[in-house]
Write a protein that holds these residues in place. Structure first.
Motif: not given
Length: 670
Positions: A562-587
């Motif tokens: 979740l620490n990569d929100s700036i990079a996630l927004k910068q990328a053309n396409v962003s993918i996360s290997m996420s889980n339930a608790p982090s879903l609320a903050k996943d960019y």
């Protein structure tokens, strides 16, 4: 004949240019599109003055379908038996199209612009005025049937997306009047005291008010090593308690809950569906003036019937039905594969991606660690003894490090001794007694707390292992250090094959990691990744991605943190290997709910299929329209012939949009 041929020649030239421009707008880079009036609702479905709920929309469409069907029945009976019945259908046809007439009037009078609703209004009124009652009634009925299919597809797709969250609405243990009670996570509120045990995900942001814990927070920091937290320390949702037990004073709730995020995700999907509809509407609007021009020429050369037939040749508005249906079906297919697409634009952008950038920890490596080296620090003890003592101490523990040690002991066939007594120092380590011998297993901090000093040599060894991304679990006997166990990250078993497949397809691969140089370079060499960056702070990752983009690269960034929100927004396409608790903050735009890199290949196939599907949708809209215009001038197509071609185009587009779903159902019959 000669004037007709000249007109057709002009139509071909103009049509080719218009076709290219509109196709680029529909299929091009969605970030460059200028879509106007995105808040306008479906012109034949609702009035712009009122916001309707989904249930209201469904009821209104059903009402319009029923009235249209009555009109079809009247015109059919009028054509076969009693002509006056066809005239009775006129009020019904006009009534169900009132919303369209209103929007055409508002656009023309208030906005001073021509919209596709103007053509539809002319087509309906013109066909009625020229006596083509059945064509008008049947076209209206088919259109609302398409709208009904769109609503049902949207509802089915939303339910499919919602089903992905069935297992995510987990519960949490809350301390109330000294008693622990289990409540749903979405009911947590600020000020609650949440109890978290070893092996559990922290469900909220808060402050530790009791206990201590060793926590895996690589999702937030990018570092592989666990961090020890105690009373007064901040702790964040999405981190995992590796060992210990804590009470947390909740400081964040509401929008941070999983339930709230589910609504956000579904709203984002609905907004993209509306965006697709609006883009189709924008294309239809741009084709109005050329269509009216050809209609005016036909009126002068061939009369009013040919003129109305030309108006009927504008099929581009059908995109507002077919394109969203196709998109929703692909979203449903993705959800059935465990891929949550939060932003449908990513499906369009994936076709331009040429570089895959991976975060290291948790993305290319597994969350559960493994045992690396086991070392003895005294001659009287073997490595097997050190591992046996550690496994005996961790036997009843459930956190990932304990499981890694127990697995290593089992693999090496260690015979665990009976434990006489055990004391668990929450968050730091374990103390047990075996045949009057005291065994201590835990972190360096725990050893110091037990009065066991780490020698300078041992500290140098610890620094060395830390530099390569590993942490150490120390083992002592009777307050004397006897050895340690290396806990290291484990490369995902599918990572190598996924990287190889991407490279075979011509994609560049890059690792960006907050971890140290050595473990990052070793992983890069192991997986044969093209480039890597180590020791990278979160804000620097966005700069690296930006540099690639400045060189003309299109980036897909894959993370689990979740620490990569700036990079996630910068990328053309962003993918996360996420889980339930982090879903609320996943960019990220896309989330792999199964947390498996193999889903990259599935996603790319979906993106390819979506691109091909929407291109076919566009072709089956525009090409038949040009054919109809040519037919009116060269072969004197009537309104009825134009109507047949229109509805054939509509059926082809809807069939093409539904094809992915039918294909999936044939492969996996329910």
């Amino acid at each position: 004949m000669l004037p007709g041929i000249l007109i057709i020649g002009g139509a071909v030239v103009l049509g080719k240019k218009l076709y290219g421009n509109l196709k680029r707008e529909m299929l091009g880079d969605v970030h460059s599109l200028e879509v106007k009036n995105q808040k306008e609702q479906n012109f034949k479905l609702t009035s712009t003055e009122n916001k309707q709920s989904k249930e209201d929309q469904q009821e209104e469409v059903k009402h319009q379908i029923n009235l249209s069907l009555v009109a079809v029945g009247l015109t059919t009976a009028g054509s076969l038996f009693f002509p006056f019945l066809s005239v009775l259908s006129v009020p019904l046809i006009l009534y169900v199209n009132v919303p369209m007439f209103k929007q055409a009037y508002n656009a023309l009078v208030k906005e001073r612009r021509l919209r596709a609703t103007a053509l539809d209004s002319i087509a309906i009124i013109g066909s009625l005025a020229t006596g083509y009652y059945f064509a008008s009634a049947f076209a209206t009925w088919l259109y609302f049937m398409g709208q009904n299919l769109l609503i049902k597809t949207a509802d089915h797709s939303m339910k499919s997306l919602s089903n992905m969250f069935d297992d995510l609405l987990d519960s949490a243990w809350v301390l109330s009047d000294g008693v622990e009670i289990e409540i749903p996570v979405d009911q947590l509120k600020k000020g609650d005291i949440v109890v978290v045990n070893a092996g559990e995900i922290v469900p909220v942001d808060g402050v530790i008010i009791h206990g201590a814990v060793s926590v895996d927070q690589h999702m937030l920091t990018g570092e592989a090593q666990p961090v020890e937290k105690e009373v007064g320390d901040q702790i964040l949702a999405g981190t995992m308690a590796l060992s210990g037990r804590i009470n947390i004073d909740v400081s964040q709730s509401g929008s941070a809950t999983v339930a709230a995020q589910i609504g956000t995700v579904l709203n984002q999907t609905a907004m993209y569906q509306h965006d697709i509809q609006t883009r189709g509407e924008a294309i239809a609007d741009k084709s109005v003036l050329p269509t009216l021009g050809f209609s005016a020429v036909a009126l002068g050369l061939l009369g009013p019937t040919a003129s109305i037939a030309i108006v009927f040749s504008n099929y581009s508005e059908v995109l507002r039905i077919a394109a969203p249906i196709g998109m929703l079906n692909f979203l449903e297919i993705a959800s059935n594969k465990g891929i949550l697409i939060k932003d449908g634009r990513s499906l369009e952008l994936l076709k331009n991606v040429d570089t895959f950038v991976f975060d290291k920890t948790g993305t290319l490596t597994l969350e559960r660690p493994s045992v690396g080296q086991v070392r003895s620090l005294i001659k009287q003890m073997s490595r097997a003894d050190v591992l046996t003592y550690a496994a005996a101490a961790e036997y009843k523990q459930t956190h990932p490090i304990a499981k890694a040690i127990l697995k290593a002991a089992k693999d090496q066939h260690c015979d665990l001794p009976d434990i006489d007594d055990a004391t668990y120092e929450v968050g730091y380590g374990v103390k047990i007694k075996i045949e009057k011998e005291t065994i201590q297993v835990g972190s360096a901090k725990y050893m110091e707390k037990e009065g066991i000093q780490l020698s300078l040599t041992v500290r140098e060894i610890q620094d060395k292992y830390n530099d390569r991304g590993s942490s150490l679990v120390f083992v002592a006997k009777n307050k004397k250090m006897i050895g340690f166990i290396e806990i290291q990250s484990t490369t995902r078993p599918e990572a190598k094959s996924v990287i190889n497949e991407l490279k075979k397809r011509g994609y560049a691969t890059v690792i960006i990691s907050g971890d140290h140089e050595k473990p990052t370079s070793q992983l890069t060499e192991q997986l044969e990744v093209d480039e890597y960056y180590s020791g990278t702070l979160p804000e620097a990752k966005a700069a690296i991605i930006s540099n690639y983009q400045d060189k003309g690269r299109s980036i897909c960034f894959i993370v689990d943190g979740l620490n990569d929100s700036i990079a996630l927004k910068q990328a053309n396409v962003s993918i996360s290997m996420s889980n339930a608790p982090s879903l609320a903050k996943d960019y990220a735009q896309i989330i792999f709910m199964d947390q498996n890199l193999k889903q990259i290949e599935q996603l790319m196939e979906l993106a390819k299929g979506y691109d091909e599907n929407i291109k076919r949708t566009f072709d089956t809209t525009f090409i038949p329209g040009l054919f109809c215009i040519a037919g009116v001038f060269l072969f004197r197509f009537s309104i009825f012939t134009s109507f047949i071609l229109y509805n054939t185009s509509l059926l082809m587009e809807v069939g093409n949009a539904m094809a992915p779903r039918f294909k999936r159902l044939n492969k996996n019959p329910e």
